[in-house]
Design a protein around this motif. Structure first.
Motif, PDB file in Angstrom:
ATOM      1  N   GLY A 296      -6.285  -8.481   2.414  1.00  0.00           N
ATOM      2  CA  GLY A 296      -5.450  -9.494   1.757  1.00  0.00           C
ATOM      3  C   GLY A 296      -4.882 -10.474   2.779  1.00  0.00           C
ATOM      4  O   GLY A 296      -4.839 -11.691   2.531  1.00  0.00           O
TER       5      GLY A 296
ATOM      6  N   ASP B 164      -5.751  -0.842   5.292  1.00  0.00           N
ATOM      7  CA  ASP B 164      -7.012  -1.600   5.280  1.00  0.00           C
ATOM      8  C   ASP B 164      -7.041  -2.633   4.143  1.00  0.00           C
ATOM      9  O   ASP B 164      -7.452  -3.780   4.349  1.00  0.00           O
ATOM     10  CB  ASP B 164      -8.222  -0.654   5.225  1.00  0.00           C
ATOM     11  CG  ASP B 164      -8.187   0.305   4.041  1.00  0.00           C
ATOM     12  OD1 ASP B 164      -7.093   0.525   3.476  1.00  0.00           O
ATOM     13  OD2 ASP B 164      -9.247   0.840   3.681  1.00  0.00           O
ATOM     14  N   GLY B 165      -6.587  -2.236   2.964  1.00  0.00           N
ATOM     15  CA  GLY B 165      -6.551  -3.171   1.833  1.00  0.00           C
ATOM     16  C   GLY B 165      -5.631  -4.347   2.134  1.00  0.00           C
ATOM     17  O   GLY B 165      -5.982  -5.510   1.896  1.00  0.00           O
TER      18      GLY B 165
ATOM     19  N   ARG C  72       0.724  -1.144  -4.976  1.00  0.00           N
ATOM     20  CA  ARG C  72      -0.714  -1.427  -4.876  1.00  0.00           C
ATOM     21  C   ARG C  72      -1.026  -2.531  -5.894  1.00  0.00           C
ATOM     22  O   ARG C  72      -0.281  -2.746  -6.843  1.00  0.00           O
ATOM     23  CB  ARG C  72      -1.537  -0.180  -5.177  1.00  0.00           C
ATOM     24  CG  ARG C  72      -1.258   0.963  -4.183  1.00  0.00           C
ATOM     25  CD  ARG C  72      -2.296   2.066  -4.290  1.00  0.00           C
ATOM     26  NE  ARG C  72      -1.920   3.234  -3.498  1.00  0.00           N
ATOM     27  CZ  ARG C  72      -2.149   3.358  -2.201  1.00  0.00           C
ATOM     28  NH1 ARG C  72      -2.741   2.400  -1.532  1.00  0.00           N
ATOM     29  NH2 ARG C  72      -1.789   4.454  -1.560  1.00  0.00           N
TER      30      ARG C  72
ATOM     31  N   SER D  95      -5.360  -1.139  -6.587  1.00  0.00           N
ATOM     32  CA  SER D  95      -5.906  -1.888  -5.449  1.00  0.00           C
ATOM     33  C   SER D  95      -7.416  -1.784  -5.367  1.00  0.00           C
ATOM     34  O   SER D  95      -8.038  -2.355  -4.481  1.00  0.00           O
ATOM     35  CB  SER D  95      -5.307  -1.350  -4.140  1.00  0.00           C
ATOM     36  OG  SER D  95      -3.956  -1.651  -4.046  1.00  0.00           O
TER      37      SER D  95
ATOM     38  N   GLY E  10      -1.735  -6.361  -7.500  1.00  0.00           N
ATOM     39  CA  GLY E  10      -0.848  -7.529  -7.553  1.00  0.00           C
ATOM     40  C   GLY E  10      -1.177  -8.603  -6.540  1.00  0.00           C
ATOM     41  O   GLY E  10      -0.338  -9.449  -6.238  1.00  0.00           O
TER      42      GLY E  10
ATOM     43  N   GLY F 177       0.705  -3.148   6.458  1.00  0.00           N
ATOM     44  CA  GLY F 177      -0.062  -2.400   5.471  1.00  0.00           C
ATOM     45  C   GLY F 177      -1.372  -1.879   6.036  1.00  0.00           C
ATOM     46  O   GLY F 177      -1.678  -2.086   7.217  1.00  0.00           O
TER      47      GLY F 177
ATOM     48  N   ASN G  79      -8.928   1.197  -4.919  1.00  0.00           N
ATOM     49  CA  ASN G  79      -9.288   2.411  -4.170  1.00  0.00           C
ATOM     50  C   ASN G  79      -9.750   3.491  -5.141  1.00  0.00           C
ATOM     51  O   ASN G  79      -9.209   3.594  -6.250  1.00  0.00           O
ATOM     52  CB  ASN G  79      -8.071   2.951  -3.408  1.00  0.00           C
ATOM     53  CG  ASN G  79      -7.540   1.975  -2.388  1.00  0.00           C
ATOM     54  OD1 ASN G  79      -8.275   1.534  -1.521  1.00  0.00           O
ATOM     55  ND2 ASN G  79      -6.270   1.630  -2.500  1.00  0.00           N
TER      56      ASN G  79
ATOM     57  N   GLY H 262       0.816  -1.215   0.000  1.00  0.00           N
ATOM     58  CA  GLY H 262       0.000   0.000   0.000  1.00  0.00           C
ATOM     59  C   GLY H 262       0.845   1.257   0.000  1.00  0.00           C
ATOM     60  O   GLY H 262       2.018   1.246  -0.385  1.00  0.00           O
TER      61      GLY H 262
ATOM     62  N   TYR I  19       2.689  -7.202  -2.084  1.00  0.00           N
ATOM     63  CA  TYR I  19       2.224  -8.584  -2.245  1.00  0.00           C
ATOM     64  C   TYR I  19       2.788  -9.254  -3.499  1.00  0.00           C
ATOM     65  O   TYR I  19       3.105 -10.442  -3.498  1.00  0.00           O
ATOM     66  CB  TYR I  19       0.695  -8.612  -2.286  1.00  0.00           C
ATOM     67  CG  TYR I  19       0.035  -8.593  -0.922  1.00  0.00           C
ATOM     68  CD1 TYR I  19       0.482  -9.410   0.113  1.00  0.00           C
ATOM     69  CD2 TYR I  19      -1.076  -7.769  -0.663  1.00  0.00           C
ATOM     70  CE1 TYR I  19      -0.138  -9.408   1.362  1.00  0.00           C
ATOM     71  CE2 TYR I  19      -1.699  -7.761   0.572  1.00  0.00           C
ATOM     72  CZ  TYR I  19      -1.224  -8.588   1.585  1.00  0.00           C
ATOM     73  OH  TYR I  19      -1.838  -8.590   2.812  1.00  0.00           O
TER      74      TYR I  19
HETATM   75  N1  LIG Z   1     -10.085  -6.948  -0.707  1.00  0.00           N
HETATM   76  C1  LIG Z   1      -8.809  -7.272  -0.920  1.00  0.00           C
HETATM   77  N2  LIG Z   1      -8.441  -8.561  -0.995  1.00  0.00           N
HETATM   78  C2  LIG Z   1      -7.156  -8.899  -1.205  1.00  0.00           C
HETATM   79  N3  LIG Z   1      -6.166  -8.004  -1.360  1.00  0.00           N
HETATM   80  C3  LIG Z   1      -6.463  -6.719  -1.293  1.00  0.00           C
HETATM   81  C4  LIG Z   1      -7.790  -6.263  -1.058  1.00  0.00           C
HETATM   82  N4  LIG Z   1      -7.796  -4.907  -1.054  1.00  0.00           N
HETATM   83  C5  LIG Z   1      -6.513  -4.542  -1.272  1.00  0.00           C
HETATM   84  N5  LIG Z   1      -5.711  -5.617  -1.402  1.00  0.00           N
HETATM   85  C6  LIG Z   1      -4.278  -5.616  -1.678  1.00  0.00           C
HETATM   86  O1  LIG Z   1      -3.570  -5.055  -0.574  1.00  0.00           O
HETATM   87  C7  LIG Z   1      -2.478  -4.288  -1.034  1.00  0.00           C
HETATM   88  C8  LIG Z   1      -2.531  -2.898  -0.457  1.00  0.00           C
HETATM   89  O2  LIG Z   1      -3.822  -2.333  -0.623  1.00  0.00           O
HETATM   90  P1  LIG Z   1      -4.051  -0.759  -0.760  1.00  0.00           P
HETATM   91  O3  LIG Z   1      -5.501  -0.523  -0.694  1.00  0.00           O
HETATM   92  O4  LIG Z   1      -3.333  -0.267  -1.966  1.00  0.00           O
HETATM   93  O5  LIG Z   1      -3.272  -0.132   0.457  1.00  0.00           O
HETATM   94  P2  LIG Z   1      -3.497  -0.185   2.005  1.00  0.00           P
HETATM   95  O6  LIG Z   1      -3.277  -1.574   2.442  1.00  0.00           O
HETATM   96  O7  LIG Z   1      -2.486   0.740   2.517  1.00  0.00           O
HETATM   97  O8  LIG Z   1      -4.913   0.254   2.240  1.00  0.00           O
HETATM   98  C9  LIG Z   1      -2.523  -4.304  -2.532  1.00  0.00           C
HETATM   99  O9  LIG Z   1      -1.573  -5.235  -2.997  1.00  0.00           O
HETATM  100  C10 LIG Z   1      -3.936  -4.740  -2.854  1.00  0.00           C
HETATM  101  O10 LIG Z   1      -4.023  -5.482  -4.067  1.00  0.00           O
END
Ligand SMILES: Nc1ncnc2c1ncn2[C@@H]1O[C@H](COP(=O)(O)OP(=O)(O)O)[C@@H](O)[C@H]1O
Ligand SMILES: O=P(O)(O)OC[C@H]1O[C@](O)(COP(=O)(O)O)[C@@H](O)[C@@H]1O
Ligand SMILES: [Mg+2]
Length: 468
Positions: free
Chosen positions: A208, A203-204, A177, A351, A179, A201, A353, A113, A146
């Motif tokens: 994951g 919320d996203g 982001r 990702s 991947g 990381g 967002n 992220g 990831y």
């Molecule tokens: N619902 C999800 N399921 C699986 N992986 C996710 C999901 N949402 C985000 N990710 C993955 O988590 C990583 C970081 O997410 P991101 O939203 O960019 O940042 P952050 O974790 O800081 O919120 C990225 O590799 C993204 O593909």
């Protein structure tokens, strides 16, 4: 005897007995453990037992009876007495029995992220904690988020290599982001024989991490998954503000001060600062409260409008009459519905967002148009400062560095103890383990009905933007 009775009476007079709250039973969150699906896993004595520096004392080890309560404020009148007992989480810290032989541990660390001050400190302290406290010698960094699990070779880490990382902004491991390919990631964890995975990381990333944890459970792998929440926006719930948040708010002060100086030094000057905050306005809110130079704070949780009674323009007009200048702080996610967006503009990042339009640039243009229309010929200026990346691409301050260290060591203790699918979290200043499934669902938005937002409004005296 008389003395004792007197002292008891004296003591009693210092307390009022309140029996409206019941703390028993507690709802203690069950923390997943590797033995849930690997019941014959061998346990070992914690090597800290023989560590010359620690010399464990009574109470040094944390047991499953030690808990942290997220709710610490109660109404003792009993008016709001709840029928459901309060929740509790396992307290973080070293356990006497661990479920990994340090010589067999192969740990992977990944950052995902956006950036946040302190990422490198967390990595550093995971390496140092595993190495120095537990004697682990195989610690690897996964490159670029990831995707790095399946697309790049891991980097071997050791304390010498990471010794000064806490002084560096960003993440030396790199981040990205998108991947997220679950099968490839877990295949890679399994193929490379990692047995502890540390995921840092937002919320996203947490969403994951849940999927990775579930797949690892499904495959019954002896792999502990530990996560450490990182969110400069502070949009993750349950935890106290993320590491790095305080540093970011501190950095934002420089931009606000500059905007204030520019506005004050102009005739009808407006200083406009855009701060991070995709769907939550925490940075804008805390920066406003700590600066006191701000006339109006705009956040995604509180819609605003420009024209008409109770709108932003009417408010600014009055501020310029009263003070000759005004400072606006706007969170990047505020006002998105007001900005015209063309069809072809990108809607989501890799990702998933939402990608936002520049509310600062739009506001500057709208303010300039307004002044020209309503005050033709009068001097007016908007100085727009966008410190977006400056507030997050910096090393953590001392307090955040300490926070990162304690989070990393908490995560290490938890994974060594065989816990899995957990987040190392600070809750009300104490360190705890929270199931990652819960953290992944818990959102932290600004509550515009609480004291903090009322405080912002009282400091700025800005309108509530409720259309009359
Ligand atoms: N619902 C999800 N399921 C699986 N992986 C996710 C999901 N949402 C985000 N990710 C993955 O988590 C990583 C970081 O997410 P991101 O939203 O960019 O940042 P952050 O974790 O800081 O919120 C990225 O590799 C993204 O593909
Ligand atoms: O330009 P990037 O790297 O996508 O980052 C911008 C975004 O990162 C953030 O700081 C938050 O990102 P995270 O979801 O990674 O915490 C947002 O405030 C901002 O919209
Ligand atoms: Mg996020």
């Amino acid at each position: 005897m008389a003395d004792e009775a007197n002292s008891n009476k004296e003591e009693e007079s210092q307390y009022e007995i309140v029996d409206n709250l019941s703390f028993s039973p507690l709802r203690l969150h069950r923390l997943p453990h590797l033995t849930d699906y690997l019941p014959n896993l061998q346990s070992f004595t914690n090597p800290l037992e023989n560590n010359a520096y620690y010399r464990p004392f009574d109470g040094f080890y944390i047991s499953s009876h030690d808990v942290v309560l997220p709710q610490v404020i109660y109404d003792v009148s009993g008016t709001f007495r709840s029928n459901s007992p309060p929740v509790a989480y396992q307290r973080a810290g070293p356990r006497k029995q661990i479920f990994f032989n340090p010589a067999d541990v192969k740990a992977a660390i990944v950052t995902c992220g956006g950036l946040c001050p302190g990422l490198n400190t967390v990595i550093r302290e995971l390496v140092v904690g595993l190495w120095e406290l537990y004697g682990v010698r195989q610690v690897f960094g996964i490159r670029s988020g990831y995707r790095g699990f399946y697309s790049a070779d891991p980097v071997a880490l050791n304390p010498k290599m990471v010794h000064n990382w806490h002084k560096r902004g960003g993440t030396v491991l790199e981040t990205s982001r998108g991947g997220f390919d679950l099968a490839k990631i877990v295949d890679s964890i399994q193929g490379q024989e990692f047995n502890q995975v540390y995921i840092i990381g937002g919320d996203g990333t947490m969403r994951g991490a849940v999927k990775i944890f579930e797949e690892i459970c499904h495959r019954k792998l002896n792999v502990a998954v530990a996560a450490i929440p990182k969110t400069v926006d502070n949009d993750v719930g349950i935890i106290d503000a993320s590491f790095g948040f305080q540093t970011a708010v501190e950095m934002a002060q420089q931009a606000i001060s500059a905007a204030h100086v520019e506005a004050e030094s102009a005739v009808n000057g407006i200083g406009l600062v855009k701060l991070m905050g995709r769907s939550t306005g925490h940075i804008a809110l805390y920066s406003t409260l700590s600066s006191r130079d701000v006339d109006c704070c705009l956040i995604p949780e509180n819609d605003f409008f420009l024209e008409g009674k109770g709108g932003l323009l009417e408010f600014l007009e009055q501020r310029l009459i009263d003070n000759g200048h005004a400072v606006i702080v706007v969170a990047e996610g505020a006002g998105q519905d007001l900005i015209p967006r063309s069809e072809e503009q990108q809607q989501h990042d890799e990702s998933g967002n939402p990608v936002f339009l520049d509310v600062g640039a739009w506001l500057k243009s709208e303010l300039t148009k307004w002044w020209k229309r309503d005050h033709p010929g009068d001097l007016f200026t908007v100085k727009y400062i966008d410190p977006t990346y400056m507030i997050r691409a910096v090393p953590a301050n001392a307090t955040d560095n300490l926070y990162c260290t304690l989070l990393a060591h908490s995560a290490t203790h938890g994974a060594m103890a065989g816990y899995t699918g957990f987040v190392a979290a600070r809750i009300n200043g104490n360190y705890a383990y929270v199931p990652v499934t819960e953290v992944a669902q818990a959102k932290n938005v600004v509550n515009t009905q609480d004291h903090k937002w009322a405080w912002v409004r009282s400091v700025t005296n800005q309108p509530d933007f409720q259309k009359i």
